[in-house]
Design a protein around this motif. Structure first.
Motif, PDB file in Angstrom:
ATOM      1  N   CYS A  37      36.276  50.533  49.663  1.00 58.17           N
ATOM      2  CA  CYS A  37      37.739  50.561  49.724  1.00 58.17           C
ATOM      3  C   CYS A  37      38.272  51.650  48.799  1.00 58.17           C
ATOM      4  O   CYS A  37      37.632  51.992  47.803  1.00 58.17           O
ATOM      5  CB  CYS A  37      38.276  49.207  49.279  1.00 58.17           C
ATOM      6  N   SER A  39      40.477  51.303  46.694  1.00 56.79           N
ATOM      7  CA  SER A  39      40.664  50.738  45.351  1.00 56.79           C
ATOM      8  C   SER A  39      39.352  50.733  44.557  1.00 56.79           C
ATOM      9  O   SER A  39      39.363  50.666  43.332  1.00 56.79           O
ATOM     10  CB  SER A  39      41.251  49.325  45.432  1.00 56.79           C
ATOM     11  N   HIS A  56      34.845  44.366  48.713  1.00 55.62           N
ATOM     12  CA  HIS A  56      35.504  43.162  49.231  1.00 55.62           C
ATOM     13  C   HIS A  56      35.753  43.206  50.738  1.00 55.62           C
ATOM     14  O   HIS A  56      36.348  42.292  51.287  1.00 55.62           O
ATOM     15  CB  HIS A  56      36.831  42.921  48.492  1.00 55.62           C
ATOM     16  N   GLU A  57      35.311  44.273  51.416  1.00 52.61           N
ATOM     17  CA  GLU A  57      35.562  44.367  52.867  1.00 52.61           C
ATOM     18  C   GLU A  57      34.299  43.925  53.592  1.00 52.61           C
ATOM     19  O   GLU A  57      33.467  44.738  53.979  1.00 52.61           O
ATOM     20  CB  GLU A  57      35.955  45.807  53.210  1.00 52.61           C
ATOM     21  N   GLU A 144      39.994  43.412  56.954  1.00 52.64           N
ATOM     22  CA  GLU A 144      40.863  43.332  55.764  1.00 52.64           C
ATOM     23  C   GLU A 144      41.628  44.632  55.518  1.00 52.64           C
ATOM     24  O   GLU A 144      42.859  44.607  55.377  1.00 52.64           O
ATOM     25  CB  GLU A 144      40.033  42.898  54.547  1.00 52.64           C
TER      26      GLU A 144
HETATM   27 ZN   LIG Z   1      40.593  47.014  49.854  1.00 55.67          ZN
END
Ligand SMILES: [Zn+2]
Ligand SMILES: [Zn+2]
Length: 341
Positions: A37, A39, A56-57, A144
């Motif tokens: 991501c 981030s 987190h994806e 996401e």
């Molecule tokens: Zn993300």
């Protein structure tokens, strides 16, 4: 099990950890794909995190379920969101799901860049989507990040026929492009410094593209848009300069929509006089809720989103350091995903 640790852009390590034990309402996922991501690439954002775990994806297969889990079973292919709202607090009742204190607190363990992930009870209840057999793990890992874009466009109040200008033709810019077209935008333009990305934007349906290093953005926008600015300007880069420039592209009655977060020290200057008399709104959108996750899952399942063109690089988990390095290379990468055997 192997878990990736982030100690800086150039210091990603793979370490050994015990496979997590699960409680009665929890599940254990065997990770199949985790996307890198934006981030994960922001140094100041990473520094706010208290653990070295990241990613987190995620999509994967249910490996174990606690005795009280009813909605999934061992062997199910799933998407799982790391943050979920409680649906009962003050903010949830107002529809601001990502402002929910539970949302901020929830997370799976240790992170997406791990061979196994323990999913807490509330995430099992509110954040898991069972994947139909025709949805690949690769595509499910995009749910996401695309859902974040959908939520933002909904918040920006996009209307049929709107002119939307998207700053940045990275993964999120090109996701906004596809969603904006689907949501009825009349004209969608995309701005980026890299021609490779602008070519992708054209391929994915952009009505016009602008390279600010070669053309004057405002002039081009006005020339294709009947002499007006855009109804919505989406700013995807985490850049003060990009936001500041974007203000120049706004029409009367328009919305400035900030998608990428800037660092806690950054300021922009606006002329309240113009915002008032031109009735310009400013909105931001942080993350996604289960509502957008489920909507994007359906769009992906029904092949309404071109995911193929959005994924530019695939790495194996052992190559995670290289995956992060490539993801930071803006000139030729969009979504970089990491696959687990
Ligand atoms: Zn993300
Ligand atoms: Zn809540």
């Amino acid at each position: 099990m192997k878990v990736a640790e982030y100690h800086g852009f150039n210091d990603i390590r793979i370490a050994d950890y015990p496979v997590p034990e699960i409680g009665k309402g929890e599940i254990l996922i065997k990770t199949k794909v985790c996307g890198v991501c934006g981030s994960d690439l922001l140094e100041w954002y990473r520094k706010q995190k208290k653990t070295p775990f990241f990613g987190h994806e995620v999509s994967g297969v249910v490996e174990k379920v606690g005795e009280e889990v009813k909605n999934v079973k061992v062997g199910d292919r799933v998407f799982v969101n790391h943050h979920v709202p409680c649906f009962t607090c003050h903010w949830c009742r107002r529809g601001s799901y990502t402002m929910c204190p539970v949302y901020r607190r929830t997370d799976f363990y240790p992170g997406g860049f791990a061979e196994y992930i323990k999913v807490p009870e509330i995430n099992v209840r509110n954040g898991v989507i069972k994947l139909s057999s025709d949805v690949s793990f690769k595509d499910a890992s995009l749910i996401e990040p695309i859902a974040c874009c959908l939520r933002g466009l909904k918040k920006a109040g996009i209307k049929v026929g709107d002119t939307v200008l998207i700053i940045g033709a990275g993964f999120t810019g090109l996701s906004h492009l596809q969603l904006a077209k689907m949501m009825g935008a009349g004209l969608v333009g995309v701005c980026d410094f890299f021609d490779f990305k602008l070519e992708k934007a054209k391929l994915l349906g952009a009505d016009f593209v602008i390279n600010p290093s070669k053309e004057n953005v405002k002039e081009k926008l006005y020339s294709v848009n009947e002499g007006r600015g855009a109804d919505i300007v989406v700013v995807t880069p985490s850049s003060v300069k990009a936001i500041q420039d974007a203000i120049e592209y706004l029409d009367k009655g328009s919305t400035l929509y900030l998608f990428g977060p800037t660092s806690p020290e950054d300021y922009i200057s606006i002329l309240p006089y113009r915002f008032f008399f031109s009735e310009i709104s400013l909105i931001t959108s942080y993350s996604s809720s289960p509502i957008e996750d489920n909507a994007v899952y359906r769009l992906i399942k029904e092949k309404k989103i071109n995911t193929e063109e959005l994924i530019t690089h695939r790495f194996l988990f052992d190559e995670i350091a290289e995956a992060v390095r490539v993801a930071r290379r803006a000139e030729d990468s969009l979504k970089v995903i990491v696959e687990f055997l």
